[in-house]
Design an enzyme around this catalytic site. Structure first.
Site, PDB file in Angstrom:
ATOM      1  N   ASP A  90       0.022   5.001   1.080  1.00  0.00           N
ATOM      2  CA  ASP A  90      -0.066   5.921   2.069  1.00  0.00           C
ATOM      3  C   ASP A  90      -0.125   5.154   3.527  1.00  0.00           C
ATOM      4  O   ASP A  90      -0.987   4.330   3.657  1.00  0.00           O
ATOM      5  CB  ASP A  90      -1.398   6.954   2.128  1.00  0.00           C
ATOM      6  CG  ASP A  90      -1.242   7.555   0.713  1.00  0.00           C
ATOM      7  OD1 ASP A  90      -0.129   8.319   0.501  1.00  0.00           O
ATOM      8  OD2 ASP A  90      -2.289   7.919   0.110  1.00  0.00           O
ATOM      9  N   ASP A 149       1.053  -1.144   0.066  1.00  0.00           N
ATOM     10  CA  ASP A 149      -0.015  -0.021   0.129  1.00  0.00           C
ATOM     11  C   ASP A 149       0.928   1.076   0.048  1.00  0.00           C
ATOM     12  O   ASP A 149       2.052   1.153   0.399  1.00  0.00           O
ATOM     13  CB  ASP A 149      -0.917   0.117   1.450  1.00  0.00           C
ATOM     14  CG  ASP A 149      -1.819   1.051   1.388  1.00  0.00           C
ATOM     15  OD1 ASP A 149      -2.320   1.446   0.367  1.00  0.00           O
ATOM     16  OD2 ASP A 149      -1.784   1.790   2.417  1.00  0.00           O
TER      17      ASP A 149
END
EC number: 3.1.3.-
Length: 194
Positions: free
Chosen positions: A15, A13
């Site tokens: 952020d 992922d």
């Protein structure tokens, strides 16, 4: 086309895993701030032969907070920072939709991971997917990837919420780490043993 099985693929992922997260959204390279040790972790994994992809929800596009051009500029900036440290991101899959659009690509659905599997020509069974939210864990499970949870970003909040619900069931297949650097340490140690 036959998919190849690769034990050296890693999905991240963005952020909260690679860079700081913000409830106000990350909208420009100036707001994109790498988490301590994350770029070094990517560089070490790249050097060890890992093919690294990113799967990221970016609803700020649908919300009008940034354009696709802004997002691409930010991703190029991120790639440049990572490349300068010796790392490499092979591909970035992103969902620009808002949650109410009910698209197939927004995590917790599996569309982004399926796109990665197709474009990288890999079977994601057992491939680590590192995230900081429950939606990351759900998406990993849908494609048979191994869900890894980091305590950066929303990770601590995610873990606390899961533990309040049903920790035995929801965490039974989840590997929990302090940060991306800790994930890299574990993967490289395991690689050294194989």
């Amino acid at each position: 086309m036959t998919r190849t099985i690769s034990s050296r693929v890693l999905i991240l992922d963005r952020d909260g895993v690679i860079n700081e997260d913000s409830d106000a959204y990350i909208k420009s390279p100036d707001e994109w701030i790498p988490l301590p040790g994350s770029i070094d972790a990517i560089a070490r994994l790249t050097y060890a032969g890992y093919r690294i992809a990113i799967a990221t929800n970016q609803s700020g596009v649908a919300r009008g907070l940034l354009s696709l051009s802004d997002l691409n500029t930010m991703h190029q900036f991120m790639r440049d920072v990572i490349t300068a440290q010796g790392g490499r991101i092979e591909m970035i899959a992103f969902c620009p939709h808002s949650p109410d659009e009910n698209c197939q690509c927004r995590k917790p659905k599996s569309g982004l991971l399926e796109e990665i599997a197709k474009r990288m020509n890999v079977d994601l069974t057992g491939v680590p997917f590192v995230g900081d939210t429950y939606s990351d864990l759900c998406a990993a499970r849908l494609v048979g990837a191994a869900p890894y949870l980091v305590m950066t970003g929303k990770g601590t909040l995610t873990l606390n919420r899961i533990q309040q619900q049903d920790p035995i069931d929801l965490l039974q297949d989840v590997r929990v780490f302090q940060d991306l650097g800790s994930v890299a340490n574990r993967l490289l140690l395991q690689q050294g043993r194989s």
